[in-house]
Design a protein around this motif. Structure first.
Motif, PDB file in Angstrom:
ATOM      1  N   VAL A  96       0.875  -1.201  -0.068  1.00  0.00           N
ATOM      2  CA  VAL A  96       0.099   0.047   0.101  1.00  0.00           C
ATOM      3  C   VAL A  96       0.958   1.276   0.135  1.00  0.00           C
ATOM      4  CG1 VAL A  96      -1.613   1.376   1.405  1.00  0.00           C
ATOM      5  CG2 VAL A  96      -1.662  -1.093   1.385  1.00  0.00           C
ATOM      6  N   VAL A  97       1.760   1.023   0.843  1.00  0.00           N
ATOM      7  CA  VAL A  97       2.689   2.322   1.084  1.00  0.00           C
ATOM      8  C   VAL A  97       3.608   2.649  -0.265  1.00  0.00           C
ATOM      9  CG1 VAL A  97       4.871   3.290   2.293  1.00  0.00           C
ATOM     10  CG2 VAL A  97       3.270   2.144   3.608  1.00  0.00           C
ATOM     11  N   ALA A  98       3.985   1.301  -0.913  1.00  0.00           N
ATOM     12  CA  ALA A  98       4.763   1.539  -2.268  1.00  0.00           C
ATOM     13  C   ALA A  98       3.897   2.233  -3.371  1.00  0.00           C
ATOM     14  CB  ALA A  98       5.346   0.239  -2.740  1.00  0.00           C
ATOM     15  N   GLN A  99       2.434   1.585  -3.231  1.00  0.00           N
ATOM     16  CA  GLN A  99       1.656   2.133  -4.473  1.00  0.00           C
ATOM     17  C   GLN A  99       1.340   3.836  -4.358  1.00  0.00           C
ATOM     18  OE1 GLN A  99      -1.212  -1.279  -3.602  1.00  0.00           O
ATOM     19  NE2 GLN A  99      -1.407  -1.230  -5.909  1.00  0.00           N
ATOM     20  N   GLU A 100       1.332   4.314  -3.117  1.00  0.00           N
ATOM     21  CA  GLU A 100       0.978   5.576  -2.635  1.00  0.00           C
ATOM     22  C   GLU A 100       2.207   6.383  -3.110  1.00  0.00           C
ATOM     23  OE1 GLU A 100      -1.729   6.734  -2.036  1.00  0.00           O
ATOM     24  OE2 GLU A 100      -2.805   5.801  -0.515  1.00  0.00           O
ATOM     25  N   ILE A 101       3.271   5.796  -2.987  1.00  0.00           N
ATOM     26  CA  ILE A 101       4.436   6.696  -3.349  1.00  0.00           C
ATOM     27  C   ILE A 101       4.749   6.626  -4.720  1.00  0.00           C
ATOM     28  CG2 ILE A 101       7.174   6.699  -3.266  1.00  0.00           C
ATOM     29  CD1 ILE A 101       6.907   5.342  -0.268  1.00  0.00           C
ATOM     30  N   ALA A 102       4.402   5.701  -5.322  1.00  0.00           N
ATOM     31  CA  ALA A 102       4.642   5.393  -6.735  1.00  0.00           C
ATOM     32  C   ALA A 102       3.620   6.299  -7.475  1.00  0.00           C
ATOM     33  CB  ALA A 102       4.180   3.988  -7.145  1.00  0.00           C
ATOM     34  N   ALA A 103       2.263   6.870  -7.090  1.00  0.00           N
ATOM     35  CA  ALA A 103       1.570   7.539  -7.641  1.00  0.00           C
ATOM     36  C   ALA A 103       1.932   9.024  -7.491  1.00  0.00           C
ATOM     37  CB  ALA A 103       0.161   7.756  -6.890  1.00  0.00           C
ATOM     38  N   ILE A 104       2.658   9.529  -6.341  1.00  0.00           N
ATOM     39  CA  ILE A 104       3.580  10.686  -6.302  1.00  0.00           C
ATOM     40  C   ILE A 104       4.750  10.670  -7.237  1.00  0.00           C
ATOM     41  CG2 ILE A 104       4.867  12.025  -4.802  1.00  0.00           C
ATOM     42  CD1 ILE A 104       2.361  12.254  -3.615  1.00  0.00           C
ATOM     43  N   ALA A 105       5.432   9.439  -7.437  1.00  0.00           N
ATOM     44  CA  ALA A 105       6.544   9.470  -8.419  1.00  0.00           C
ATOM     45  C   ALA A 105       6.278   9.839  -9.796  1.00  0.00           C
ATOM     46  CB  ALA A 105       7.226   8.191  -7.959  1.00  0.00           C
TER      47      ALA A 105
END
Lengths: 247, 320
Positions: A96-105
């Motif tokens: 979940v954390v990685a998906q949220e960061i990926a959206a920002i990235a």
């Protein structure tokens, strides 16, 4: 050159580890919170060093967590981040954390994404590799050294029993550990400047959890140290052989 | 089917992968399914002999593009292989390469992942894996909610069991993307067991007062056949090389025996060694916090105690 540094909030390294609510939650009573040391000392400070060498570098910070993470984000801004994003999601599932960061990235089109090699609370060591798959970018783990030569990153990473150095084109995701940079303390100018740097809050967009923490447990207490007379090392050897059976 | 990834860094299969196979085989037995292993690239070892760790089949992706570990490339190949073979659980060693690739495979397969597992999962009703958290200071039981499950297993936490069996080795054809990493140099410490693989470790701290005093520690390590380690102040002062630093910010190790000499046992040091099976602490300060985490303690001057211990070990080996 745009760098994104992933920041996580963790208990201080000396915090007492205890659990609450029937051992289902970490007991936050009296806990001091810090920036995860790998994220701060190695990933963030490395980004700051790169900015000091090249003024065109912009450093963005991202953290996934509740409003209680804001003090550590302000500290990271005081150390030298330019702008921060907080995604208001308190999930502790790495995916979940990685998906949220990926959206920002994806929004930011970063040349370099830096993470710590793991957090000192859940020790998942997963975010960098997950971002690599989510963003389809190269990933180099456990890096101890990073240099940039134009659009090429030269990275030294830990391997079993040694180190290797490789080159790759930007963009790249790198997880950082000891050797990358030295710890710094924010100065007063940085602390003052951090107050007015943008801290953007975004609502959570991911909810499906691939994993769920059911319970925590402390290891059984050591039964107590068995003291051996310093003039009788034969006895220690006997204990290691016959009782512990390790030699 | 349980699919175990074999890490073959430098054409050599390390103990961490043998242990991962044993873990995967035990899990497969528990689930009533088969344990098969996957290896990428060529290797100078007899793959069929890996059957002794419990794998019935070894799938090998032979491709000249797979010469060196690249997280992105390997994650693509492993995910495709898992789909082709119909794996329901994937097991990796929680070593440098396992950590770098397993979470990416989890994304590609939509799988839930638990990294740093320390025991077999509970699989009666659901699928719950126990892992170490807070740098070894606690355990968490984590349920994986997805159909495909991925586990990385902590080194030296399950053990290696051998049986008399051979595995069937099969070629697996998978499209291999090109690697965008160019390896320019590899620097390996020659002639030493990597600390993460060592079963016996002798470690020194500031109590030894200076690098010129390391001889007694090296003698003890030699008598035991142990690897050597050190605390952070020691590597920070360049008394010993950085790759020997164990602790929160150094290596985290879990040997069968950890002997700490002149190390007070700060919480950050313990975070790197608290998964050791047996801890011996030698320190002249009876109040050193390390004694609380130790199994055996010797309160005494290291410069007297350590040579005595070395002599006692040599005597016991000579007499055996």
């Amino acid at each position: 050159m745009k760098i994104l540094v992933c920041i996580s909030k963790t208990p201080d390294t000396t915090a007492k580890i205890a659990f609450a609510e029937g051992n289902t939650k970490f007991d936050e009573n009296g806990v001091q919170w810090i920036i995860n040391p790998y994220d701060e000392w190695y990933a963030l400070v490395k980004a700051i060093e790169l900015k000091e060498r090249d003024a065109s570098v912009t450093i963005h910070l991202v953290t996934v967590g509740g409003a209680d993470t804001e003090p550590i984000i302000r500290k990271a801004l005081a150390l030298g981040g330019d702008e921060a994003f907080r995604v208001n999601n308190t999930s502790n599932d790495s995916m979940v954390v990685a998906q949220e960061i990926a959206a920002i990235a994806k929004q930011g089109a970063y040349d370099l994404i830096l993470t710590g090699k793991e957090t000192i609370d859940y020790n998942s060591a997963s975010i960098g590799a997950m971002l690599s798959a989510l963003l389809d970018q190269n990933f180099i783990s456990a890096a101890v050294k990073l240099d940039l030569n134009g659009k090429i990153a030269i990275v030294t990473r830990e391997i079993e029993g040694g180190e290797e150095t490789c080159e790759t084109n930007l963009p790249v995701i790198i997880s950082c550990q000891k050797g990358m940079a030295e710890q710094r303390i924010p100065n007063m100018r940085g602390i003052m400047a951090a107050r007015t740097k943008p801290l953007n809050v975004l609502e959570a967009s991911i909810s499906a959890q691939n994993t769920t923490i059911k319970s925590f447990e402390l290891p059984p207490a050591k039964t107590g140290v068995k003291l051996v007379d310093p003039t009788n090392m034969d006895e220690l050897v006997r204990l290691l052989k016959e009782e512990a059976k390790v030699i | 089917m349980v699919l175990i990834y074999i890490d073959n860094a430098d054409q050599e299969i390390k103990n961490a992968s043998h242990e991962a196979i044993c873990y995967g085989a035990a899990l497969a037995k528990q689930l009533g399914t088969s344990a098969e292993a996957l290896i990428l690239g060529n290797v100078n070892e007899d793959l069929a002999s890996l059957g002794k760790y419990g794998a019935s089949k070894i799938h090998q992706v032979k491709n000249s593009a797979l010469t060196h570990f690249d997280s992105k490339q390997f994650a693509t190949v492993i995910s495709e292989a898992a789909k082709v073979l119909g794996a329901s659980v994937l097991v990796f060693a929680h070593n440098v390469n396992g950590k770098a690739v397993a979470p990416a495979v989890a994304v590609k397969l939509g799988a839930g992942i638990v990294t740093g597992a320390c025991a077999l999962p509970k699989t009666d009703n659901d699928f719950v894996v126990t892992k170490t958290v807070f740098s070894g200071k606690a355990f968490a039981s984590i349920q994986i909610n997805t159909a495909i499950k991925i586990i990385t297993i902590n080194q030296n936490s399950f053990g290696v069991l051998m049986q008399d069996a051979n595995a069937l080795v099969e070629n697996l054809e998978i499209n291999v993307p090109v690697s965008n990493l160019k390896i320019t140099s590899v620097d390996k410490i020659k002639g030493e067991i990597p600390l993460t693989e060592a079963t016996l470790v002798v470690s020194g701290g500031r109590g030894l007062k200076g690098p010129e005093n390391w001889g007694i520690l090296l003698d003890l390590a030699k008598a035991l056949g142990a690897s050597t380690a050190c605390s952070r102040p020691v590597s920070d002062s360049d008394w010993r090389p950085h790759h020997e630093h164990v602790g929160q910010t150094g290596l985290q190790i879990a040997p069968n025996l950890y002997i700490a000499i002149g190390i007070s046992g700060a919480i950050q040091h313990l975070a790197g060694v608290n998964r050791s099976k047996t801890i011996v602490v030698i320190n002249k300060d009876p109040e050193a916090p390390f004694f609380k985490a130790a199994d055996y303690g010797v309160v005494g001057d290291a410069f007297e105690v350590v040579p005595e211990l070395t002599a006692a070990i040599l005597k016991s080996k000579g007499g055996a």
